[in-house]
Design a protein around this motif. Structure first.
Motif, mmCIF file in Angstrom:
data_model
loop_
_atom_site.group_PDB
_atom_site.id
_atom_site.type_symbol
_atom_site.label_atom_id
_atom_site.label_comp_id
_atom_site.label_asym_id
_atom_site.label_seq_id
_atom_site.Cartn_x
_atom_site.Cartn_y
_atom_site.Cartn_z
ATOM 1 N N ASN A 31 0.824 -1.220 0.000
ATOM 2 C CA ASN A 31 0.000 0.000 0.000
ATOM 3 C C ASN A 31 0.856 1.267 0.000
ATOM 4 O O ASN A 31 0.590 2.207 -0.758
ATOM 5 N N ILE A 32 1.875 1.287 0.839
ATOM 6 C CA ILE A 32 2.685 2.506 0.952
ATOM 7 C C ILE A 32 3.380 2.828 -0.382
ATOM 8 O O ILE A 32 3.542 3.994 -0.746
ATOM 9 N N ASP A 33 3.751 1.792 -1.119
ATOM 10 C CA ASP A 33 4.429 2.029 -2.400
ATOM 11 C C ASP A 33 3.460 2.583 -3.445
ATOM 12 O O ASP A 33 3.823 3.441 -4.249
ATOM 13 N N ILE A 34 2.245 2.090 -3.414
ATOM 14 C CA ILE A 34 1.233 2.613 -4.353
ATOM 15 C C ILE A 34 0.978 4.085 -4.050
ATOM 16 O O ILE A 34 0.915 4.922 -4.942
ATOM 17 N N VAL A 35 0.814 4.382 -2.756
ATOM 18 C CA VAL A 35 0.492 5.760 -2.376
ATOM 19 C C VAL A 35 1.673 6.676 -2.755
ATOM 20 O O VAL A 35 1.474 7.767 -3.314
ATOM 21 N N THR A 36 2.890 6.196 -2.534
ATOM 22 C CA THR A 36 4.064 6.996 -2.892
ATOM 23 C C THR A 36 4.109 7.223 -4.406
ATOM 24 O O THR A 36 4.381 8.341 -4.874
ATOM 25 N N LEU A 37 3.829 6.183 -5.159
ATOM 26 C CA LEU A 37 3.833 6.312 -6.628
ATOM 27 C C LEU A 37 2.809 7.363 -7.082
ATOM 28 O O LEU A 37 3.110 8.234 -7.915
ATOM 29 N N ILE A 38 1.605 7.305 -6.496
ATOM 30 C CA ILE A 38 0.569 8.274 -6.892
ATOM 31 C C ILE A 38 1.021 9.689 -6.510
ATOM 32 O O ILE A 38 0.848 10.644 -7.277
ATOM 33 N N CYS A 39 1.632 9.821 -5.321
ATOM 34 C CA CYS A 39 2.126 11.143 -4.890
ATOM 35 C C CYS A 39 3.131 11.677 -5.923
ATOM 36 O O CYS A 39 3.073 12.851 -6.322
ATOM 37 N N ALA A 94 3.322 15.907 -2.438
ATOM 38 C CA ALA A 94 2.148 15.198 -1.899
ATOM 39 C C ALA A 94 2.539 14.182 -0.828
ATOM 40 O O ALA A 94 1.721 13.833 0.037
ATOM 41 N N LYS A 95 3.778 13.739 -0.853
ATOM 42 C CA LYS A 95 4.201 12.732 0.144
ATOM 43 C C LYS A 95 4.111 13.291 1.573
ATOM 44 O O LYS A 95 4.006 12.537 2.531
ATOM 45 N N SER A 96 4.164 14.630 1.670
ATOM 46 C CA SER A 96 4.060 15.234 3.008
ATOM 47 C C SER A 96 2.688 14.956 3.636
ATOM 48 O O SER A 96 2.502 15.145 4.839
ATOM 49 N N LEU A 97 1.730 14.516 2.828
ATOM 50 C CA LEU A 97 0.378 14.256 3.357
ATOM 51 C C LEU A 97 0.230 12.850 3.933
ATOM 52 O O LEU A 97 -0.775 12.537 4.588
ATOM 53 N N ILE A 98 1.222 11.992 3.661
ATOM 54 C CA ILE A 98 1.121 10.600 4.127
ATOM 55 C C ILE A 98 1.074 10.565 5.654
ATOM 56 O O ILE A 98 1.918 11.144 6.330
ATOM 57 N N THR A 99 0.032 9.903 6.179
ATOM 58 C CA THR A 99 -0.164 9.849 7.630
ATOM 59 C C THR A 99 -0.472 8.410 8.026
ATOM 60 O O THR A 99 -1.447 7.825 7.531
ATOM 61 N N PHE A 100 0.370 7.848 8.886
ATOM 62 C CA PHE A 100 0.107 6.481 9.345
ATOM 63 C C PHE A 100 -0.971 6.526 10.418
ATOM 64 O O PHE A 100 -0.869 7.309 11.363
ATOM 65 N N VAL A 101 -2.012 5.740 10.244
ATOM 66 C CA VAL A 101 -3.129 5.748 11.199
ATOM 67 C C VAL A 101 -3.323 4.334 11.759
ATOM 68 O O VAL A 101 -2.698 3.377 11.287
ATOM 69 N N LYS A 102 -4.215 4.234 12.741
ATOM 70 C CA LYS A 102 -4.506 2.947 13.377
ATOM 71 C C LYS A 102 -4.898 1.919 12.309
ATOM 72 O O LYS A 102 -5.620 2.246 11.362
ATOM 73 N N ASP A 103 -4.427 0.708 12.487
ATOM 74 C CA ASP A 103 -4.688 -0.319 11.484
ATOM 75 C C ASP A 103 -6.165 -0.726 11.469
ATOM 76 O O ASP A 103 -6.859 -0.619 12.475
ATOM 77 N N ARG A 104 -6.601 -1.217 10.305
ATOM 78 C CA ARG A 104 -7.941 -1.812 10.175
ATOM 79 C C ARG A 104 -7.971 -3.095 11.026
ATOM 80 O O ARG A 104 -7.041 -3.907 10.926
ATOM 81 N N PRO A 105 -9.020 -3.304 11.846
ATOM 82 C CA PRO A 105 -9.066 -4.547 12.642
ATOM 83 C C PRO A 105 -9.077 -5.768 11.704
ATOM 84 O O PRO A 105 -9.811 -5.779 10.714
#
Ligand code: NAD
Ligand code: TYD
Length: 366
Positions: free
Chosen positions: A261-269, A293-304
């Motif tokens: 997921n993080i790589d996809i988001v980075t690629l889109i950024c 746009a990478k400055s917007l990446i925010t790690f949040v609580k995981d999906r249960p």
């Protein structure tokens, strides 16, 4: 079955249903397509605007749990092929409110099966028919990093209320084939992306949040892996199954395209950063878009219960049906970003819930 088909496509106003309807109308201009959809939050009639111009397409608003309505539609239009997409489809919603998933995905699919059985199998000479059920790779559960990809014989081990409800629906489809002789096929497909995807799913959510300078929420460590497929390749895969697949069989459809997921988001950024540098107009339109746009990446609580990895082995579809994804991730993501930039009216209306007014100002429903 004769040369021209009469299809009933459920969930026709949802992400994959819409793409499938456009694909089919173009590929088989002689066929009649009836799109059925309850128009929940995820269904948007505006997405079918161009299809509604086609005389071979008509849209009906209705619920798949209404067996009587399904049967009368099937009789009225001499339906010989059902392509069943309609479902509650978002894992996060299934965690916060599982009931709708049981109602639509299990009870709704059962109602579709009962209708198909009554309409197609009740006489001594059963009508030629096909019931194609659209399912997901999530029914197989979660893989570890080095596990082999899911095949059609991987035991089911769903983890979320969404995947459990889809697994239950797959079992019902098998049961109707085995017990009553309903001519079914099932496709289990990996994560789709492309035009018309509701902006609660990862790729459109990230794209739109970047434009607005909003946080990009990454669940947990972002190292979960999904196999991404451009939606038109899914439509082609279903076409091959309907036309060449063996009745009673399941076929996996995938993209050979695993990403964290993080790589996809980075690629889109990175793509969006590049577009913003090249395109002043975009910056003017979206003044909150940051320089990076990478400055917007925010790690949040995981999906249960977050599944770690899905991966599809599509060998059977490739060898039996000749299925190979046509779109590379490079070209697919490029097309997707372009589409979302060109179709701001669509996603803005969908997101602010005013799409119904928007479409009525655009065209008249048949
Ligand atoms: P979506 O949520 O975008 O669309 C679902 C559609 O079904 C919506 O238009 C909604 O209005 C309609 N619907 C919901 N309940 C209904 C009901 N009771 N009666 C009639 N219509 C109803 O979902 P999608 O992403 O287009 O997924 C379509 C199908 O493909 C689903 O069965 C899903 O499980 C499967 N699938 C999706 C993916 C993916 O990545 N999106 C991957 C594999 C399989
Ligand atoms: P999603 O698009 O919801 O599809 P699915 O859960 O059916 O695979 O999510 C894809 C992946 O992205 C999944 O591992 C969850 C993750 N994700 C985030 O990290 N942040 C988000 O805001 C969303 C919506 C998903």
């Amino acid at each position: 079955m004769g040369s021209a088909r009469s299809l009933l496509v459920t969930g026709a106003a949802g992400f994959i249903g819409v793409n499938f309807v456009y694909y089919w109308l173009q590929q088989y201009p002689q066929d009649k397509v009836i799109g059925l959809d309850a128009l929940t939050y995820a269904g948007n009639l505006s997405s079918l605007e161009d299809a509604l111009e086609n005389n071979n397409f008509s849209f009906v608003q209705g619920d798949i749990r209404d067996q009587e309505m399904i049967e009368s539609l099937m009789a009225e239009h001499s339906i010989d092929t059902i392509v069943h997409f309609a479902a509650e489809s978002h894992v996060d919603r299934s965690i916060s409110g599982p009931d709708a998933f049981i109602d639509t995905n299990i009870i709704g699919t059962h109602s579709m099966l009962k209708a198909a059985r009554n309409q197609w199998l009740s006489s001594d000479a059963p009508e030629p028919h096909r019931f194609h059920h659209v399912s997901t790779d999530e029914v197989y559960g979660s893989l570890k990093r080095d596990d082999p990809a899911f095949t059609e014989t991987t035991p089911y081990k769903p983890s979320s209320p969404y995947s459990a409800s889809k697994a239950a629906s797959d079992h019902l489809v098998h049961a109707y084939a085995h017990t009553y002789g309903l001519e079914t096929t099932i496709s289990n497909c990996s994560n789709n992306y492309g035009p018309y995807q509701f902006p609660e799913k990862l790729i459109p959510l990230v794209l739109i949040n970047i434009l607005h300078g909003k946080e990009l929420p990454i669940y947990g460590d972002g190292k979960q892996i999904r196999d991404w497929l451009y939606v038109a390749d899914h439509a082609r895969g279903i076409d091959l199954i309907i036309n060449k697949g063996r009745v009673g069989e399941t076929y996996n459809i995938g993209g050979h395209n695993e990403w964290q997921n993080i790589d996809i988001v980075t690629l889109i950024c990175e793509r969006m950063n590049q577009l913003a540098t090249e395109n002043d107009e975009l910056r003017k339109q979206f003044p909150n878009m940051p320089d990076d746009a990478k400055s917007l990446i925010t790690f949040v609580k995981d999906r249960p219960g977050h599944d770690q990895r899905y991966a599809i082995d599509a060998h059977k579809s490739t060898t039996e049906l000749g299925y190979v994804p046509e779109e590379s991730f490079e070209t697919g993501i490029k097309k997707t970003i372009e589409w979302y930039l060109q179709q701001q009216g669509w996603w803005q209306a969908v997101m602010d819930g005013s799409y119904k007014e928007w479409i009525s100002s655009q065209y008249h429903q048949k």
